[in-house]
Write an enzyme that holds these catalytic residues in place. Sequence first.
Site, PDB file in Angstrom:
ATOM      1  N   SER A 140       0.679  -1.178  -0.009  1.00  0.00           N
ATOM      2  CA  SER A 140      -0.061   0.072   0.246  1.00  0.00           C
ATOM      3  C   SER A 140       0.762   1.293   0.204  1.00  0.00           C
ATOM      4  CB  SER A 140      -0.735   0.048   1.221  1.00  0.00           C
ATOM      5  OG  SER A 140      -1.752  -1.095   1.525  1.00  0.00           O
TER       6      SER A 140
HETATM    7  N1  SAH Z   1      -0.911  -4.867   3.965  1.00  0.00           N
HETATM    8  C1  SAH Z   1       0.062  -5.216   2.753  1.00  0.00           C
HETATM    9  C2  SAH Z   1      -0.803  -4.843   1.687  1.00  0.00           C
HETATM   10  C3  SAH Z   1      -1.063  -6.095   0.708  1.00  0.00           C
HETATM   11  S1  SAH Z   1      -2.235  -6.009  -0.377  1.00  0.00           S
HETATM   12  C4  SAH Z   1       1.272  -4.515   2.720  1.00  0.00           C
HETATM   13  O1  SAH Z   1       1.656  -3.883   3.324  1.00  0.00           O
HETATM   14  O2  SAH Z   1       2.075  -4.996   1.919  1.00  0.00           O
HETATM   15  C5  SAH Z   1      -3.631  -6.958   0.126  1.00  0.00           C
HETATM   16  C6  SAH Z   1      -3.367  -8.347   0.348  1.00  0.00           C
HETATM   17  O3  SAH Z   1      -4.413  -9.099   0.851  1.00  0.00           O
HETATM   18  C7  SAH Z   1      -2.549  -9.337  -0.638  1.00  0.00           C
HETATM   19  O4  SAH Z   1      -1.403  -9.750  -0.354  1.00  0.00           O
HETATM   20  C8  SAH Z   1      -3.919 -10.506  -0.907  1.00  0.00           C
HETATM   21  O5  SAH Z   1      -3.223 -11.588  -1.193  1.00  0.00           O
HETATM   22  C9  SAH Z   1      -4.454 -10.579   0.551  1.00  0.00           C
HETATM   23  N2  SAH Z   1      -5.723 -10.807   0.538  1.00  0.00           N
HETATM   24  C10 SAH Z   1      -6.775 -10.905  -0.318  1.00  0.00           C
HETATM   25  N3  SAH Z   1      -7.895 -11.465   0.142  1.00  0.00           N
HETATM   26  C11 SAH Z   1      -7.678 -12.019   1.458  1.00  0.00           C
HETATM   27  C12 SAH Z   1      -8.374 -12.857   2.485  1.00  0.00           C
HETATM   28  N4  SAH Z   1      -9.424 -13.204   2.252  1.00  0.00           N
HETATM   29  N5  SAH Z   1      -7.433 -13.014   3.655  1.00  0.00           N
HETATM   30  C13 SAH Z   1      -6.378 -12.821   3.619  1.00  0.00           C
HETATM   31  N6  SAH Z   1      -5.557 -12.195   2.740  1.00  0.00           N
HETATM   32  C14 SAH Z   1      -6.215 -11.472   1.565  1.00  0.00           C
END
Ligand code: SAH
Length: 220
Positions: free
Chosen positions: A59
């Site tokens: 993000s």
């Molecule tokens: N907080 C992260 C942002 C990652 S983007 C950072 O700082 O890098 C969002 C993430 O949510 C992705 O890695 C995706 O695989 C995950 N995601 C999507 N649906 C999900 C679910 N149901 N449970 C857990 N993770 C999920």
Amino acid sequence: MEQARHRMVDEQLARRDIQDARVLDAMRRVPRHAFVPAGREHEAYLDRPLPIAAQQTISQPYIVALTAQALRIGPDTRVLEIGAGSGYAAAVLAELAREVVTVERHPLLAAEAAARLTSLRYGNIRVVTGDGTRGYPERAPYDAIAVTASGPRVPKALLDQLAPGGRMVIPIGPDEHQQELVLVTRSPEDGRFSEHRLGAVRFVPLVGEDGWACADGAWD
Ligand code: SAH
């Protein structure tokens, strides 16, 4: 890198509406360049999200700070994050909180995030592989919940696992282009929920039982 990071905090966060000194300090400490793909370290302190593995993103720093500030995290707060991704937001939350549980559905991302957070010596983060729309009942209730992927609604399990007086930040919207970052608070008196909108955002989809269905039905 440290200079670039301090400039990021001054120009992208403090100059906007991030006023919480603990959040600004946490953002000054966490080395975001250690969470981006190899070869993109020079982009780590730009005002934007960046691609990571499995077609996901790390993000934008401002959105991480905005989420942390809205969650009002103190040294005793227990936090649940859904969507570990690179592990960056978990590290920021762990600088502020007592402990962080972060759930990630992609096993590869979960393994990489866990290894990275261990090598950076974050001892108060537990990375769990699974569907975060179910929360993580083993450690519930949580004082704060950060969801970093966008769903069609607030998953019921996450409401159930939010402590009275707790806060949740989650992007909600009908598709990948129209989403609002929503702050859900649970009353300490009667346990009822109220919602405030924090602004328009764009996140990757929350895929799971109480989120979006995966296009091809596959787990990853
Ligand atoms: N907080 C992260 C942002 C990652 S983007 C950072 O700082 O890098 C969002 C993430 O949510 C992705 O890695 C995706 O695989 C995950 N995601 C999507 N649906 C999900 C679910 N149901 N449970 C857990 N993770 C999920």
